[in-house]
Motif scaffolding. Structure first.
Motif, mmCIF file in Angstrom:
data_model
loop_
_atom_site.group_PDB
_atom_site.id
_atom_site.type_symbol
_atom_site.label_atom_id
_atom_site.label_comp_id
_atom_site.label_asym_id
_atom_site.label_seq_id
_atom_site.Cartn_x
_atom_site.Cartn_y
_atom_site.Cartn_z
ATOM 1 N N PHE A 8 6.727 -3.429 -1.742
ATOM 2 C CA PHE A 8 5.383 -3.173 -1.213
ATOM 3 C C PHE A 8 4.652 -4.513 -1.173
ATOM 4 N N VAL A 82 3.150 5.446 2.527
ATOM 5 C CA VAL A 82 3.595 4.388 1.621
ATOM 6 C C VAL A 82 4.649 4.884 0.636
ATOM 7 N N VAL A 92 7.276 -1.866 2.717
ATOM 8 C CA VAL A 92 5.983 -1.539 3.326
ATOM 9 C C VAL A 92 5.148 -2.807 3.346
ATOM 10 N N CYS A 94 1.545 -4.143 4.320
ATOM 11 C CA CYS A 94 0.244 -3.508 4.530
ATOM 12 C C CYS A 94 -0.874 -4.543 4.635
#
Length: 210
Positions: A8, A82, A92, A94
């Motif tokens: 992430f 997510v 992911v 972002c």
């Protein structure tokens, strides 16, 4: 690493720091390495969260309402996009996450950080970005860049002192979590910034790409 959770990665910075340009570079970087990934943004990323984004960017509201709507959008984004993508092993990427809420709502607006921390604990106590790229520019630079850009939203219309408070809040967040944050001096040539990103991401991929 089959079955491992995806990475992430969030991109942060005050308006005018060039995040969009650097986001495009990062997406190309991971695509060239055939890393499965999705790209999203906050507020937004799902149909409902995008509707809330429009309210947040253009409608006048109290700072408490603003914070609550942001985390409502974030909850939907996490539930619908997510968490499922990370569970599938996808990365992911972002554009903004909760660090932006601390920077803009607490630093810029003056919302007590303890109030925001309650929402953070409720919505994603178990999840933070694995890497946050913070693109940092002096407030005078970001302010002038935003003034010369497209029609500003209600955050971009703020005065330079607002930009200064947002930047300071970002830097405080980074200082409190140096293992997660990578501060990138975005007040340089695009070539210099991308060279640094190349170095950072190659090292990161060596540790985490499957």
């Amino acid at each position: 690493m089959a079955g491992a959770r995806g990475q992430f990665i969030s991109l942060e910075g005050v308006d005018g720091a060039g995040k969009t340009t650097h986001l495009h570079w990062l997406v190309q970087f991971v695509a060239e390495r055939e890393i499965p990934h999705v790209v999203s943004r906050e507020p937004g990323g799902t149909p409902l969260a995008e509707k809330l984004r429009e309210l947040l960017l253009h409608d006048s509201m109290s700072m408490d309402t603003e914070a609550l709507l942001l985390f409502a959008a974030r909850q939907q984004h996490l539930d619908e996009l997510v968490r499922p993508q990370l569970a599938q092993g996808n990365w992911v990427i972002c554009d903004r996450f909760t660090d932006a809420s601390y920077a803009y709502q607490c630093g810029g607006r003056g919302l007590p950080a303890a109030r925001l921390a309650v929402l953070e604990q409720w919505v994603h106590a178990d999840l933070q970005p694995d890497l946050t790229l913070l693109f940092d520019v002096p407030p005078e630079v970001s302010y002038e860049r935003v003034r010369m850009a497209r029609d500003p939203d209600r955050f971009e219309q703020q005065d330079i002192e607002f930009f200064r408070r947002v930047r300071n809040a970002y830097l405080q967040r980074a200082a409190a979590d140096p293992g997660r944050f990578c501060i990138v001096d975005a007040n340089r040539s695009l070539h210099a910034i991308q060279q640094e990103l190349q170095h950072v991401m190659e090292a990161y991929c060596d540790r985490h790409a499957r």
